[in-house]
Enzyme design. Structure first.
Site, mmCIF file in Angstrom:
data_model
loop_
_atom_site.group_PDB
_atom_site.id
_atom_site.type_symbol
_atom_site.label_atom_id
_atom_site.label_comp_id
_atom_site.label_asym_id
_atom_site.label_seq_id
_atom_site.Cartn_x
_atom_site.Cartn_y
_atom_site.Cartn_z
ATOM 1 C CE1 TYR A 1 -4.001 2.138 0.601
ATOM 2 C CE2 TYR A 1 -2.362 3.514 1.666
ATOM 3 C CZ TYR A 1 -3.607 3.361 1.108
ATOM 4 O OH TYR A 1 -4.475 4.427 1.039
ATOM 5 C CG ASP B 1 5.832 4.200 1.445
ATOM 6 O OD1 ASP B 1 5.921 4.767 2.549
ATOM 7 O OD2 ASP B 1 4.743 3.993 0.878
ATOM 8 C CE LYS C 1 0.154 6.241 7.413
ATOM 9 N NZ LYS C 1 -1.271 6.000 7.339
HETATM 10 N N1 PMP Z 1 2.487 4.662 2.158
HETATM 11 C C1 PMP Z 1 2.267 3.920 3.245
HETATM 12 C C2 PMP Z 1 3.237 2.855 3.596
HETATM 13 C C3 PMP Z 1 1.141 4.134 4.042
HETATM 14 O O1 PMP Z 1 0.936 3.374 5.117
HETATM 15 C C4 PMP Z 1 0.249 5.153 3.680
HETATM 16 C C5 PMP Z 1 -0.996 5.449 4.503
HETATM 17 N N2 PMP Z 1 -1.576 4.355 5.120
HETATM 18 C C6 PMP Z 1 0.517 5.905 2.548
HETATM 19 C C7 PMP Z 1 1.642 5.642 1.817
HETATM 20 C C8 PMP Z 1 -0.415 7.004 2.115
HETATM 21 O O2 PMP Z 1 -0.377 8.057 3.001
HETATM 22 P P1 PMP Z 1 -1.622 9.090 3.062
HETATM 23 O O3 PMP Z 1 -2.764 8.331 3.668
HETATM 24 O O4 PMP Z 1 -1.116 10.194 3.925
HETATM 25 O O5 PMP Z 1 -1.897 9.517 1.679
#
Ligand code: PMP
Length: 435
Positions: free
Chosen positions: A157, A238, A265
């Site tokens: 994700y 990421d 985050k």
């Molecule tokens: N990458 C990862 C690993 C995530 O856990 C998330 C959010 N759960 C995101 C990207 C996307 O971040 P946002 O919800 O702030 O768009």
């Protein structure tokens, strides 16, 4: 699986009886929000709890139940709900003007804090979310390399339009994604050997978060580092969730430097933000003082509340030293859960690392998403509801995120709830996993 369905139905009915005000609020919300919802991950059956207030590491719902919050806003609520240092930084920023439409010193300070902390970052740019950070990183890689294909991993994700549960997703951006298997060294290396000269980037979460908090094997990450160098592909980590682990994220722990890192985050102290960065040479693409620079826009990229909250959070609360201590404390808790499960000989396992935990129905750590059995998945709603009924908020897929205001009492409450679940359902769990 009759008895599992029965157990889930029983838990749902106890849950519905205990939460009439949340149920009524959910029904009312359906008038203007599809299914009463604006964020799919927050939906679960029969209806989600509506929260009324938060304090420290606890939340209170509309019906007045108090919970220990292990959802932790999917890791963004690292500081809990009422951190005074962060709150006063936000209030100060509010008092001195918002939406100024100009650079402020907040983003400059936060950029410095991030670059001093994460080894691969020399320069960063801010955006509004983790999704945006990944979109920018992938787009940058496509421009810089002049290639179109992007290697990603099944079950990863990376944002609302960059996600791969069960493969490609209908809402994903129409980039040319190539899917590989997480932690499959040989298969992934072969794929890169075959199409390396067409790949702009390899995007990877060094711990596969939504896919079950599966740690990337060191050798796997090293292979990716080596192969991407060989083929001139950008390696993007990421670390939107994993940056909280230890003093400098997984890249710091593993000593592996990606070309680009994406963050989000907790770096905004609990307010919306995102960032992407890498070497000064690469990030010079965005230097508007240079001719032909890439233009990167975003009205709220440097919004003062998120930037001020982030500065306070990283400089005064979650210092590298505090982050290292928090990792050790959280990891000890995770290991203690596994000792408890092993002592009971119940097939449950706290996967993950430090303050990122996912409960799996298995006796072993999960190394690949394909190791997660259908039985394990079908047991998750039961675990989720029983934990809620016991005052422990966990994510519906079994994740538990620890937060800074938690103390031993909070952890004991979670351990006890998991213990009760294991005692009550061990025969059912075994039956489901054997089916
Ligand atoms: N990458 C990862 C690993 C995530 O856990 C998330 C959010 N759960 C995101 C990207 C996307 O971040 P946002 O919800 O702030 O768009």
């Amino acid at each position: 699986m009759e008895s599992l369905n029965h157990a889930i139905e029983s838990a749902r009915s106890r849950y519905a009886s205990a939460n009439p005000l949340s149920q009524a609020a959910d029904t009312k919300a359906q008038r203007y929000l599809p299914g009463g919802n604006t964020r799919t991950v927050l939906h679960y059956d029969p209806f989600p709890l509506t929260m009324a207030a938060g304090e420290g590491a606890e939340l209170t719902d509309l019906d007045g139940h108090r919970y220990v919050d292990f959802v932790g806003e999917y890791s963004a609520a690292l500081f809990g709900h009422t951190n005074e240092v962060i709150k006063s930084a936000i209030c100060k920023a509010l008092d001195t003007g918002i939406a100024m439409g100009a650079p402020t010193n907040y983003e400059r300070e936060l950029a410095g804090l991030l670059c001093e902390r994460f080894p691969s970052l020399e320069q960063v740019r801010f955006c509004n979310s983790g999704t945006e950070a990944n979109l920018m990183a992938l787009s940058t890689a496509r421009v810089v390399t002049g290639r179109d294909k992007l290697l990603v991993f099944k079950e990863a994700y990376h944002g609302g339009v960059i996600k791969f549960p069960g493969g490609h997703c209908a809402l994903n951006v129409p980039f040319e994604f190539v899917l590989a298997d997480y932690n499959d060294i040989e298969g992934t290396a072969e794929l890169i050997d075959q199409m390396g000269d067409q790949l702009a980037a390899v995007l990877i979460e060094p711990i596969l978060g939504a896919g079950g908090n599966i740690r990337g094997d060191r050798k796997f990450l090293e292979m990716l580092r080596q192969k991407t160098r060989e083929f001139g592909i950008l390696l993007i980590f990421d670390e939107i969730k994993t940056a909280r682990l230890g003093s400098a994220g997984v890249q710091g722990m593993q000593g592996i430097a990606p070309d680009l890192t994406t963050l989000g985050k907790f770096i905004g102290g609990g307010l919306p933000t995102g960032a992407f960065g890498g070497s000064a040479e690469l990030m010079a693409q965005f230097n508007p003082k240079l001719p032909g620079a890439l233009a990167h826009a975003g009205t709220f990229n440097n919004n003062v509340c998120s930037m001020a909250a982030g500065c306070a959070a990283l400089s005064k609360v979650y210092t590298p030293q505090r982050a290292a201590e928090f990792f050790d404390w959280s990891e000890a808790f995770r290991l203690s859960l596994n000792e408890m499960f092993a002592a009971k000989a119940v097939p449950m396992y706290a996967n993950g690392s430090g303050s990122m935990i996912a409960i799996h129905f298995s006796t072993e750590p999960t190394r690949r998403p394909s190791d997660i059995s259908a039985g394990c998945q079908s047991l998750r709603p039961l675990l989720h509801l029983e934990l809620l009924l016991d005052g422990v908020l966990a994510c519906k897929r079994g994740d538990l995120f620890l937060s800074l205001p938690m103390d031993g009492t909070h952890l004991s409450k979670a351990r006890l709830a998991l213990e009760r679940f294991a005692d009550r359902y061990k025969p059912l769990i075994e039956q489901v996993l054997q089916a």
